[in-house]
Scaffold this active site. Structure first.
Site, PDB file in Angstrom:
ATOM      1  N   TRP A 163      13.236  82.372-103.934  1.00  0.00           N
ATOM      2  CA  TRP A 163      11.882  82.649-103.487  1.00  0.00           C
ATOM      3  C   TRP A 163      11.324  81.387-102.858  1.00  0.00           C
ATOM      4  O   TRP A 163      11.847  80.294-103.087  1.00  0.00           O
ATOM      5  CB  TRP A 163      11.023  83.146-104.629  1.00  0.00           C
ATOM      6  CG  TRP A 163      10.351  82.137-105.518  1.00  0.00           C
ATOM      7  CD1 TRP A 163       9.042  81.762-105.478  1.00  0.00           C
ATOM      8  CD2 TRP A 163      10.928  81.409-106.607  1.00  0.00           C
ATOM      9  NE1 TRP A 163       8.779  80.858-106.479  1.00  0.00           N
ATOM     10  CE2 TRP A 163       9.908  80.615-107.177  1.00  0.00           C
ATOM     11  CE3 TRP A 163      12.202  81.333-107.153  1.00  0.00           C
ATOM     12  CZ2 TRP A 163      10.128  79.775-108.265  1.00  0.00           C
ATOM     13  CZ3 TRP A 163      12.429  80.492-108.232  1.00  0.00           C
ATOM     14  CH2 TRP A 163      11.405  79.733-108.768  1.00  0.00           C
ATOM     15  N   ASP A 184      17.367  78.619-107.922  1.00  0.00           N
ATOM     16  CA  ASP A 184      17.693  78.522-109.340  1.00  0.00           C
ATOM     17  C   ASP A 184      19.107  77.967-109.525  1.00  0.00           C
ATOM     18  O   ASP A 184      20.000  78.236-108.720  1.00  0.00           O
ATOM     19  CB  ASP A 184      17.617  79.904-110.008  1.00  0.00           C
ATOM     20  CG  ASP A 184      16.180  80.362-110.212  1.00  0.00           C
ATOM     21  OD1 ASP A 184      15.271  79.508-110.190  1.00  0.00           O
ATOM     22  OD2 ASP A 184      15.966  81.573-110.405  1.00  0.00           O
TER      23      ASP A 184
END
Lengths: 187, 399
Positions: A112, A131
């Site tokens: 994101w 991540d």
């Protein structure tokens, strides 16, 4: 001098023994734990204070950013300018950095994005919060900021999504904050 | 002298396992992501009853009212954090909290931070929909009566699962519309359609954490606008919107927010919203008050100031006992009630006639309990775990 300090040590030793015995006699294990817990709770609240810093973190200065002495320039702090839309554990505290994953983890290619203002030059930048995955949660330096965050049905702007789905292992470890470029047409 | 002469305690039987009392409206299930389980707590008796274990990551238990069963979509790796991934719907007994069985599903379920509305049980409790996220979106449909996975329904770009009738679910789409899928009696896709947009996701998105009272889902936007969605008819009906915050509250920067910021009492038609004071982008901030609304009149009935739910560490409640010397107990209570902010992230409401409001803070295994109709603080219930994520008080009935 020697005998005096020896006597002092003995007195201190006796005093400690006395207090330790009294403590053991008068308190249960549970209440002792509760008090230690109270102390630890106070200590655990310390990182919430704005002066807290992860001393074990990797703090990598980047040219063009506020210096490491400013919270907005310190990647181990939640106030670091790139963290404006992050939700997770900071990789800088976990053996990685703001732009790299800790050893042995895998960085998810899908992610994101947030739009954060660099206070050093006043410009808005697109930040990619990739991540790092495939090891159990790091658990250090949790940071939750939501500038521009949207719900999960708007995935590209949602920090609630586990982006480790981008690789073949959804086990989340920590989050990076990588500059993709200047935001020319920020919303 | 042998000790046995003085023994006053009779020998005891080994192998005993506690049996649960019947499920109760004042049972609360609290999920704990550190201990990977849901704690089952009787908040009337302040009694910890047991746990429902979960697999890796965030999870959402679903509760049957017709069968004494709890359904838990779970994820496992064969080597804990690596190896082969297996997703299953686990079935636990409400009567014993024991494991009943599992239904394998595609290893795709979404493991997002807040698991609310990431799975749903159809209104007739036959089919379960599990939201999948692999950067593509879909629903896994499971027949929980026949104990089998039925099919996967793609939900083009639309996320989450909300029950909307005996054979119907809907998802939210990034353009502000809903994607509706109807199933046939075997659980296969019968009909699909996309509604008109009912909110603006760019200007003022609704949160995913909607709650349902009767046949109406209440979605609430970041700015506090309520978007009721009636699912009783053949088509979803978007009822007139209304606001949680009046002009005065808006000027005082009151907003709704949190991890689980809404709760509803179905029979009384009450909506509970966790509120805080803050600016834009504070839609996940902890709350300091709960506001209670009559959804029929669209009016606020009550403001409930909150207290910190309680502090725990390693499963110990940090609270005064008889070994604390004066004035420590007094100071501790005063610190909790006056000086520590409430930090409430999740709320739930029991469904009995004299409902209780339950609150939690994510960093402690403790519950705050209030009378939902008057706002009176009742008690803290602790310890219940190491942290608290989501709260559920699923069972109806008169207390």
């Amino acid at each position: 001098m020697f005998s005096m300090s020896k006597g002092l040590y003995r007195w201190f030793d006796t005093l400690c023994q006395h207090w330790a015995r009294r403590l053991a006699q008068e308190t249960s294990r549970r209440s002792f734990l509760a008090r230690v817990g109270a102390l630890l709770f106070g200590v655990s609240a310390y990182p919430l204070l704005p002066v807290a810093r992860a001393h074990t973190a990797r703090r990598e200065a980047v040219p063009g950013e506020p210096g490491l002495d400013h919270p907005e320039g310190d990647p181990s702090q939640c106030q670091y300018w790139r963290h404006c839309a992050i939700d997770g554990f900071l990789c800088s505290c976990c053996g990685g950095s703001q732009r790299s994953c800790p050893p042995g983890t895998i960085q998810s290619p899908v992610t994101w994005i947030g739009t954060c203002r660099n206070p050093a030059d006043g410009k808005l930048y697109i930040i990619s919060y990739n991540d790092c995955c495939a090891k159990h949660v790091c658990g250090l330096c949790y940071c939750h900021r939501n500038e521009g965050d949207k719900p999960v049905y708007y995935p590209q702007r949602s920090n609630d999504i586990n982006w480790c789905h981008g690789i073949n292992n959804v086990v989340y470890h920590c989050s990076t904050a990588i500059v993709l470029g200047e935001a020319k047409n920020a919303q | 002298m042998p000790c046995s002469v003085w023994a006053q305690v009779a020998p005891e039987q080994t192998g005993l396992v506690e049996k649960l009392p019947p499920a109760h409206p004042r049972w609360v299930f609290a999920t704990d992501l550190v201990l990977e389980r849901a704690s089952v707590v009787d908040i009337d008796q302040s009694r910890f009853l047991g746990v429902v274990p979960a697999g890796y990551g965030t999870f959402l238990p679903l509760f049957s009212r017709q069968r004494p069963e709890i359904y838990l979509p779970s994820t496992y790796y064969s080597r804990r954090t690596r190896g082969e991934r297996t997703d299953v719907v686990e079935i636990y007994s409400t009567e014993t909290l024991g494991f009943i069985g599992e239904i394998p599903i595609p290893p795709k379920r979404a493991l997002n931070r807040i698991a609310l509305n990431h799975a749903a049980l159809s209104d007739d409790e036959r089919f379960l929909a599990v939201f999948n996220w692999t950067t593509g979106t879909s629903l896994s449909i499971v027949d929980v009566e026949r104990r089998q996975f039925v099919t996967e329904v793609d939900t083009p770009g639309c996320s989450l699962a909300y029950a909307a009738g005996p054979r119907r679910f809907f998802s939210l789409c990034p353009d502000g519309s809903a994607f509706v899928v109807e199933l046939d009696d075997d659980g296969r896709e019968h009909r699909r359609r996309r509604t008109a947009t009912f909110f603006d996701p760019r200007r003022d998105p609704v949160t995913e954490k909607a709650v349902r009272a009767g046949a109406v889902w209440y979605f609430v936007s970041f700015d506090g606008v309520v978007h009721p969605v009636d699912v009783s008819g053949e088509e979803l009906r978007f009822l007139p919107t209304w606001s949680l915050v009046d002009e005065q509250a808006r000027q005082q920067s009151w907003r709704t927010g949190g991890a689980q910021h809404l709760a509803a009492h179905s029979r009384r038609g009450l909506l509970f919203a966790l509120m805080h004071r803050g600016g834009p982008d504070t839609h996940k901030e902890a709350g300091s008050e709960v506001w209670v609304f009559d959804v029929r009149e669209r009016q606020r009935l009550q403001r409930i100031p909150l207290r910190f739910p309680g502090a725990t560490i390693y499963g110990f409640a940090i609270e005064p006992d008889r070994s604390w010397w004066w004035p420590l107990p007094w100071l501790w209570q005063r610190a909790l009630d006056r000086w520590i902010p409430p930090l409430v992230k999740s709320i739930a409401v029991t469904q009995d006639d004299d409902p209780l409001l339950v609150t939690s803070c994510e960093f402690s295994g403790a519950l705050g309990v209030y009378r939902a109709l008057t706002g009176e603080f009742v008690r803290r219930v602790q310890p219940i775990g190491w942290m608290t994520d989501l709260l559920f008080a699923p069972y109806d009935g008169d207390h």
